[in-house]
Write a protein that holds these residues in place. Structure first.
Motif, mmCIF file in Angstrom:
data_model
loop_
_atom_site.group_PDB
_atom_site.id
_atom_site.type_symbol
_atom_site.label_atom_id
_atom_site.label_comp_id
_atom_site.label_asym_id
_atom_site.label_seq_id
_atom_site.Cartn_x
_atom_site.Cartn_y
_atom_site.Cartn_z
ATOM 1 N N PRO A 140 -117.218 -49.636 24.620
ATOM 2 C CA PRO A 140 -117.344 -49.782 26.077
ATOM 3 C C PRO A 140 -116.000 -50.009 26.768
ATOM 4 C CG PRO A 140 -119.034 -51.061 24.967
ATOM 5 C CD PRO A 140 -118.085 -50.596 23.909
ATOM 6 N N ILE A 141 -115.076 -50.729 26.095
ATOM 7 C CA ILE A 141 -113.750 -50.925 26.684
ATOM 8 C C ILE A 141 -113.047 -49.579 26.845
ATOM 9 C CG2 ILE A 141 -111.476 -51.981 26.384
ATOM 10 C CD1 ILE A 141 -112.817 -54.207 24.789
ATOM 11 N N ALA A 142 -113.142 -48.752 25.805
ATOM 12 C CA ALA A 142 -112.539 -47.420 25.892
ATOM 13 C C ALA A 142 -113.165 -46.610 27.017
ATOM 14 C CB ALA A 142 -112.703 -46.687 24.560
ATOM 15 N N CYS A 143 -114.475 -46.725 27.182
ATOM 16 C CA CYS A 143 -115.155 -46.007 28.272
ATOM 17 C C CYS A 143 -114.701 -46.507 29.638
ATOM 18 C CB CYS A 143 -116.668 -46.152 28.130
ATOM 19 S SG CYS A 143 -117.355 -45.222 26.745
ATOM 20 N N ILE A 144 -114.469 -47.823 29.751
ATOM 21 C CA ILE A 144 -113.961 -48.384 31.008
ATOM 22 C C ILE A 144 -112.602 -47.786 31.333
ATOM 23 C CG2 ILE A 144 -113.097 -50.492 32.108
ATOM 24 C CD1 ILE A 144 -115.265 -52.031 30.561
ATOM 25 N N ILE A 145 -111.739 -47.722 30.331
ATOM 26 C CA ILE A 145 -110.400 -47.175 30.548
ATOM 27 C C ILE A 145 -110.468 -45.697 30.893
ATOM 28 C CG2 ILE A 145 -108.213 -46.665 29.402
ATOM 29 C CD1 ILE A 145 -108.572 -49.296 27.875
ATOM 30 N N ILE A 146 -111.366 -44.964 30.225
ATOM 31 C CA ILE A 146 -111.533 -43.551 30.553
ATOM 32 C C ILE A 146 -112.049 -43.398 31.982
ATOM 33 C CG2 ILE A 146 -112.887 -41.486 30.028
ATOM 34 C CD1 ILE A 146 -112.763 -42.308 27.082
ATOM 35 N N ALA A 147 -112.996 -44.276 32.367
ATOM 36 C CA ALA A 147 -113.530 -44.212 33.728
ATOM 37 C C ALA A 147 -112.444 -44.472 34.754
ATOM 38 C CB ALA A 147 -114.665 -45.227 33.885
ATOM 39 N N GLU A 148 -111.644 -45.516 34.526
ATOM 40 C CA GLU A 148 -110.582 -45.844 35.479
ATOM 41 C C GLU A 148 -109.416 -44.867 35.382
ATOM 42 O OE1 GLU A 148 -107.755 -49.599 36.872
ATOM 43 O OE2 GLU A 148 -108.987 -49.775 35.066
ATOM 44 N N GLY A 149 -108.971 -44.611 34.136
ATOM 45 C CA GLY A 149 -107.853 -43.694 33.958
ATOM 46 C C GLY A 149 -108.202 -42.290 34.386
ATOM 47 N N GLY A 150 -109.428 -41.855 34.070
ATOM 48 C CA GLY A 150 -109.864 -40.535 34.510
ATOM 49 C C GLY A 150 -109.968 -40.452 36.015
ATOM 50 N N PHE A 151 -110.360 -41.554 36.624
ATOM 51 C CA PHE A 151 -110.444 -41.636 38.080
ATOM 52 C C PHE A 151 -109.074 -41.394 38.707
ATOM 53 C CE2 PHE A 151 -110.598 -44.866 41.717
ATOM 54 C CZ PHE A 151 -111.145 -43.978 42.614
ATOM 55 N N PHE A 152 -108.057 -42.096 38.192
ATOM 56 C CA PHE A 152 -106.709 -41.915 38.743
ATOM 57 C C PHE A 152 -106.099 -40.585 38.313
ATOM 58 C CE2 PHE A 152 -107.138 -46.440 39.502
ATOM 59 C CZ PHE A 152 -106.436 -46.613 40.678
ATOM 60 N N SER A 153 -106.430 -40.139 37.096
ATOM 61 C CA SER A 153 -105.911 -38.844 36.661
ATOM 62 C C SER A 153 -106.489 -37.712 37.499
ATOM 63 C CB SER A 153 -106.261 -38.617 35.187
ATOM 64 O OG SER A 153 -105.642 -39.569 34.365
ATOM 65 N N SER A 154 -107.758 -37.844 37.853
ATOM 66 C CA SER A 154 -108.384 -36.813 38.675
ATOM 67 C C SER A 154 -107.701 -36.705 40.029
ATOM 68 C CB SER A 154 -109.870 -37.120 38.866
ATOM 69 O OG SER A 154 -110.059 -38.287 39.644
ATOM 70 N N ALA A 155 -107.155 -37.840 40.496
ATOM 71 C CA ALA A 155 -106.439 -37.811 41.764
ATOM 72 C C ALA A 155 -105.212 -36.903 41.672
ATOM 73 C CB ALA A 155 -106.024 -39.230 42.167
ATOM 74 N N ALA A 156 -104.549 -36.920 40.503
ATOM 75 C CA ALA A 156 -103.389 -36.042 40.317
ATOM 76 C C ALA A 156 -103.805 -34.579 40.384
ATOM 77 C CB ALA A 156 -102.716 -36.351 38.982
ATOM 78 N N TYR A 157 -104.960 -34.259 39.816
ATOM 79 C CA TYR A 157 -105.435 -32.874 39.851
ATOM 80 C C TYR A 157 -105.848 -32.473 41.262
ATOM 81 C CZ TYR A 157 -105.255 -32.609 34.802
ATOM 82 O OH TYR A 157 -104.810 -32.570 33.513
ATOM 83 N N LEU A 158 -106.447 -33.416 41.998
ATOM 84 C CA LEU A 158 -106.761 -33.121 43.400
ATOM 85 C C LEU A 158 -105.485 -32.881 44.189
ATOM 86 C CD1 LEU A 158 -109.598 -35.708 44.178
ATOM 87 C CD2 LEU A 158 -109.848 -33.259 43.745
ATOM 88 N N MET A 159 -104.467 -33.692 43.929
ATOM 89 C CA MET A 159 -103.193 -33.518 44.619
ATOM 90 C C MET A 159 -102.559 -32.184 44.259
ATOM 91 S SD MET A 159 -102.427 -36.004 46.624
ATOM 92 C CE MET A 159 -102.668 -37.744 46.966
ATOM 93 N N GLY A 160 -102.705 -31.776 42.993
ATOM 94 C CA GLY A 160 -102.155 -30.489 42.584
ATOM 95 C C GLY A 160 -102.776 -29.329 43.335
ATOM 96 N N ARG A 161 -104.045 -29.479 43.726
ATOM 97 C CA ARG A 161 -104.710 -28.427 44.511
ATOM 98 C C ARG A 161 -104.269 -28.457 45.971
ATOM 99 N NH1 ARG A 161 -109.231 -25.971 42.151
ATOM 100 N NH2 ARG A 161 -109.974 -25.418 44.240
ATOM 101 N N ILE A 162 -103.864 -29.644 46.444
ATOM 102 C CA ILE A 162 -103.441 -29.759 47.846
ATOM 103 C C ILE A 162 -102.028 -29.202 48.030
ATOM 104 C CG2 ILE A 162 -102.958 -31.393 49.713
ATOM 105 C CD1 ILE A 162 -105.160 -33.178 48.508
#
Length: 459
Positions: free
Chosen positions: A251-273
Motif C-alpha cells: 500500500p505504501i508503494a501504491c500511495i507513492i505511485i498515486a502521488e508520484g504518478g499524479f505529479f508525473s502526469s502534470a509533466a505530460y500535460l505540460m508537454g502537450r501545452i
C-alpha cells in the motif's frame, strides 16, 4: 522556574522528534541538491535537453520511489521491534535482510519497466524528438534503481538505530560525486569523450552505487551498527517477515505511485501545452519539491517515533509523537511557503538566468506556478506527516485509498480539465495539483485524529 511535570513528556518527545527529523530532513534536502545539480548541468545543454531529461526523470523517480516505499515497510517494523525490546538484534537483522532481498529483486523489475519509457512518452503525445532523447537518457539511468532502493533500506536502518547523521554525511558526499560526474561526463574532461545528456544519466548511476558502498563502509565501521551483522546468514529466508513487509509495503508503494504518478502526469500535460510550460513546470516543481523535503523528513521521523511507541504499547507516546511531528512540519512549511510567495525570482535565480531575455517566458510562467505551490505547502506538510504517523501504526491500506481518491479524482480531474480545456493552461494544471494535496491532507489528518475509534492503537 519550572514549567511543571506535565510538559516534560511533550518536551521529551519534541526533542526526540527534532533529533531524528533534522538530519533526515537535511539528508532529503541534500538528496534534492543532487537532482538540482543535474538540472543545472543539463540546462546548459538547452531547453530541449532539459525537457527530455524531465520526462525521463519523472518515470525513473516514480518507479524508484515506489520501490523505496515498498521496502520502506522496514521502518515501522524495525521501530516496533526496538519499542518492544531495546536490543532486538536478531529481529532487526531479519527485517533488514528481507528488505534488502526485496530491494534487489524489485530493483531489477524496475530496470525492466523502464524499457518501455519512450513508447509511453509517444503514447501520451509527447514530441517525438524529445521522446527519443528522453528514451536514450532513461536507458542508462534505469541501472541506478537497484542501488537507490538498497541505499534507502540502509538509510532506514541507520536512522532507526539512532545514527541519522550518517545518512546526512553520505548524501553530502554524493552531491560532490554527482557534480563531478556531470562535469566530466557531459562535457568531456580528463580525456573522456563528451557524452552530453547521456553523461548526466551515467553520473546518476555512479552516484547511486557509490552511496551503497558508503553505507556499507560506515555500517561496518560503527560499533553499534556492526553488531547487527546485516549480512549474516544473508541467504536464509524469513517468509513470514517478508509477507508482513509486503502487507505494509505494497500500500505504501501504491500511495507513492498515486502521488508520484499524479505529479508525473502534470509533466505530460505540460508537454502537450508547450515546451516553455514544461520547462517552467520542471523548475517550479523542483523548488516546491525542495521545500517539501523538510516536512517529508519529519514524516519519516514520525514513522519511526510512532512505530517505537506502537511497539512499546504506549498510547500517550503515540499521541505525543504525532503531535510533535505535525507542529514541526507546520512550522517549516509556513517558512517555505513565505519564501516562495515573497521571493520567487530570487529562488528561480538558483536554477536559471532570470536576466536573460531568452528565459523571460519561462520565468513568468514559473512565478505563477510558485504562487500556487506556496499555497499548498502547508497541506503538503500535513499529508506527509499524516501518512508517516499512520505508517508508524502499520496502517497503510486506507491511506492508500485516500491517496488514490484525492490525487486522481479531484486532483488530476481538475488538472486535466483546467489545463487542456481552459485558457488557464499550465496554471490550471497547478491548481489541480493544489486541490489534490488539500483533499488528501484533510482526509489523512481526520483518520489520524480518529485512530482510537478506528482501533489503530496498540492494546
Amino acid at each position: 522556574m519550572s514549567d511543571g511535570p506535565a510538559l516534560t513528556p511533550w518536551r521529551t518527545e519534541l526533542r526526540a522528534t527534532l533529533h531524528l527529523a533534522a538530519p533526515l530532513a537535511l539528508a532529503n534536502l541534500l538528496w534534492m541538491a543532487i537532482g538540482t545539480t543535474d538540472v543545472i548541468f543539463v540546462a546548459m545543454l538547452g531547453q530541449q535537453a532539459l525537457a527530455a531529461s524531465s520526462l525521463a526523470v519523472t518515470q525513473y523517480m516514480l518507479i524508484s520511489w515506489a520501490l523505496t516505499g515498498l521496502t520502506g515497510a522496514v521502518a515501522p517494523l524495525v521501530a516496533a521491534e526496538l519499542g518492544r525490546r531495546k536490543h532486538a538484534v536478531r529481529e532487526v537483522r531479519r527485517s533488514v535482510r528481507m528488505a534488502l532481498w526485496l530491494a534487489l529483486g524489485t530493483g531489477m523489475i524496475g530496470v525492466a519497466l523502464c524499457s518501455w519509457g519512450e513508447a509511453l512518452m509517444l503514447l501520451t503525445g509527447q514530441d517525438p524528438e524529445i521522446s527519443r532523447r528522453a528514451g536514450a537518457f532513461l536507458a542508462i539511468i534505469r541501472w541506478a534503481i537497484p542501488a537507490m532502493v538498497v541505499s534507502s533500506v540502509q538509510r532506514t536502518f541507520v536512522a532507526a538505530l539512532g545514527r541519522p547523521m550518517l545518512a546526512t554525511a553520505i548524501t553530502a558526499v554524493a552531491i560532490l560525486v554527482n557534480a563531478l560526474g556531470n562535469w566530466v561526463l557531459i562535457f568531456g574532461h580528463f580525456g573522456l569523450p563528451a557524452m552530453g545528456l547521456e553523461g548526466s544519466a551515467l553520473a546518476s548511476v555512479i552516484t547511486a552505487f557509490a552511496m551503497v558502498a558508503a553505507y556499507a563502509v560506515v555500517i561496518a565501521a560503527d560499533r553499534r551498527l556492526r553488531r547487527y551483522r546485516l549480512l549474516g546468514n544473508w541467504w536464509r529466508p524469513e517468509w513470514q517477515r517478508l509477507r508482513e513487509m509486503l502487507r505494509i509495503g505494497l500500500p505504501i508503494a501504491c500511495i507513492i505511485i498515486a502521488e508520484g504518478g499524479f505529479f508525473s502526469s502534470a509533466a505530460y500535460l505540460m508537454g502537450r501545452i508547450g515546451a516553455a510550460q514544461l520547462a517552467a513546470h520542471t523548475v517550479a516543481l523542483q523548488i516546491a519539491a525542495l521545500a517539501f523535503q523538510v516536512p517529508f523528513g519529519v514524516g519519516q521521523a514520525a514513522t519511526i517515533r510512532v512505530g517505537y511507541h506502537y511497539g512499546a504499547g504506549d498510547r500517550e507516546g503515540v499521541r505525543l509523537a504525532g503531535l510533535a511531528a505535525l507542529w514541526t512540519a507546520f512550522a517549516f512549511s509556513f517558512v517555505g511557503a513565505g519564501i516562495m510567495l515573497l521571493f520567487p525570482r530570487h529562488v528561480l535565480a538558483l536554477y536559471v538566468d532570470v536576466a536573460d531575455p531568452a528565459n523571460a517566458q519561462l520565468i513568468a510562467l514559473a512565478v505563477q506556478y510558485l504562487a500556487v505551490a506556496a499555497l499548498f505547502q502547508l497541506f503538503d506538510g500535513i499529508q506527509a506527516v499524516g501518512a508517516g504517523a499512520l505508517r508508524g501504526l502499520q496502517d497503510t491500506r486506507m491511506p492508500m485509498a485516500i491517496a488514490l481518491f484525492g490525487y486522481w479524482l479531484p486532483g488530476f480531474g481538475l488538472s486535466l480539465g483546467l489545463g487542456l480545456f481552459t485558457p488557464l493552461g499550465g496554471l490550471g494544471v497547478w491548481i489541480g495539483l493544489a486541490v489534490g494535496l488539500v483533499v488528501v491532507a484533510v482526509l489523512l489528518l481526520h483518520r489520524w485524529r480518529r485512530r482510537e475509534a478506528l482501533g489503530l492503537l496498540p492494546r
